[in-house]
Design a protein around this motif. Sequence first.
Motif, mmCIF file in Angstrom:
data_model
loop_
_atom_site.group_PDB
_atom_site.id
_atom_site.type_symbol
_atom_site.label_atom_id
_atom_site.label_comp_id
_atom_site.label_asym_id
_atom_site.label_seq_id
_atom_site.Cartn_x
_atom_site.Cartn_y
_atom_site.Cartn_z
ATOM 1 N N UNK A 35 0.824 -1.198 0.000
ATOM 2 C CA UNK A 35 0.000 0.000 0.000
ATOM 3 C C UNK A 35 0.864 1.257 0.000
ATOM 4 N N UNK A 36 0.498 2.207 -0.853
ATOM 5 C CA UNK A 36 1.132 3.525 -0.881
ATOM 6 C C UNK A 36 0.024 4.575 -0.837
ATOM 7 N N UNK A 37 0.096 5.498 0.132
ATOM 8 C CA UNK A 37 -0.872 6.598 0.232
ATOM 9 C C UNK A 37 -0.132 7.905 -0.029
ATOM 10 N N UNK A 38 -0.636 8.698 -0.970
ATOM 11 C CA UNK A 38 0.036 9.912 -1.402
ATOM 12 C C UNK A 38 -0.847 11.143 -1.226
ATOM 13 N N UNK A 79 -2.044 2.098 -4.876
ATOM 14 C CA UNK A 79 -1.864 3.497 -4.510
ATOM 15 C C UNK A 79 -3.213 4.196 -4.402
ATOM 16 N N UNK A 80 -3.325 5.071 -3.420
ATOM 17 C CA UNK A 80 -4.536 5.871 -3.258
ATOM 18 C C UNK A 80 -4.127 7.220 -2.689
ATOM 19 N N UNK A 81 -5.015 8.192 -2.798
ATOM 20 C CA UNK A 81 -4.767 9.464 -2.127
ATOM 21 C C UNK A 81 -4.924 9.256 -0.622
ATOM 22 N N UNK A 82 -4.098 9.928 0.159
ATOM 23 C CA UNK A 82 -4.161 9.793 1.617
ATOM 24 C C UNK A 82 -5.295 10.675 2.146
ATOM 25 N N UNK A 116 -4.201 11.836 -9.950
ATOM 26 C CA UNK A 116 -3.183 11.167 -9.133
ATOM 27 C C UNK A 116 -2.500 10.068 -9.941
ATOM 28 N N UNK A 117 -3.272 9.295 -10.697
ATOM 29 C CA UNK A 117 -2.697 8.221 -11.515
ATOM 30 C C UNK A 117 -1.727 8.783 -12.550
ATOM 31 N N UNK A 118 -2.077 9.934 -13.132
ATOM 32 C CA UNK A 118 -1.185 10.557 -14.110
ATOM 33 C C UNK A 118 0.114 10.994 -13.452
#
Length: 236
Positions: A105-108, A138-141, A157-159
């Motif tokens: 998991x990655x939260x950005x 990945x998802x936004x935090x 975010x994906x871009x």
Amino acid sequence: MSKSDLNQLRRLVIKIGSSLLIDAEGRLDRAWLQSLSDDVAELRQKGCEVLIVSSGAVAVGSETLGIDRHRARLEGLQAAAAAGQVQLVHAYQDALATHGIRAAQILLTPDDTEVKRRFLNARGTLEKLLEHDVVPVINENDTVATDELRYGDNDRLAARVAQIVMADGLILLSDVDGLYSTDPRADSSAEFIQMLTSIDDAHLAMAGESGTAMGSGGMLTKLQAARIATHAGCAT
């Protein structure tokens, strides 16, 4: 991007919209997620590294906590994101594990893709995960992001993720099969546009907002994402 082009990709970012992943009751559609994992496994067998940007945490968490996410205040949505994110990443782990694939998991937040030091840190983490043959999810935090400092949709975010890892392909999965001259759900004469070589204001004007209760983006954010990614040399 044709199917033959897809088979040539070596690093691909796939964005999953909530409208595909979440059913009408706000629950994860595990059968659909398993079919996605089957496709990811096939891509990896062809030598393609895959990163997933997934929506759905707020929708799942809202159902778990009994929150009306369309009327909730920011702290309620952040609580829903915290509860839903756990379920979401575990569902991805379970589905990918059927093919022996590991997930992380990655939260950005926007700063992680815009501030140079954090951008480089994010790139280093993602590259290390790919080096260890792990699929980043990945998802936004959303648990810490504020209305003033957030993407608000996962298309852009994906871009940005595609930029970070220098992906050669970005796929934005949606419940609409492409760009139309107008919204095909409202206009039966809408013309399907097979391919764009550039994106200008006229194309942006064709796009609409999200057409479902689950989604937060729409065709406009997808075109904006495509413009970001293609400027970085990433086919979308």
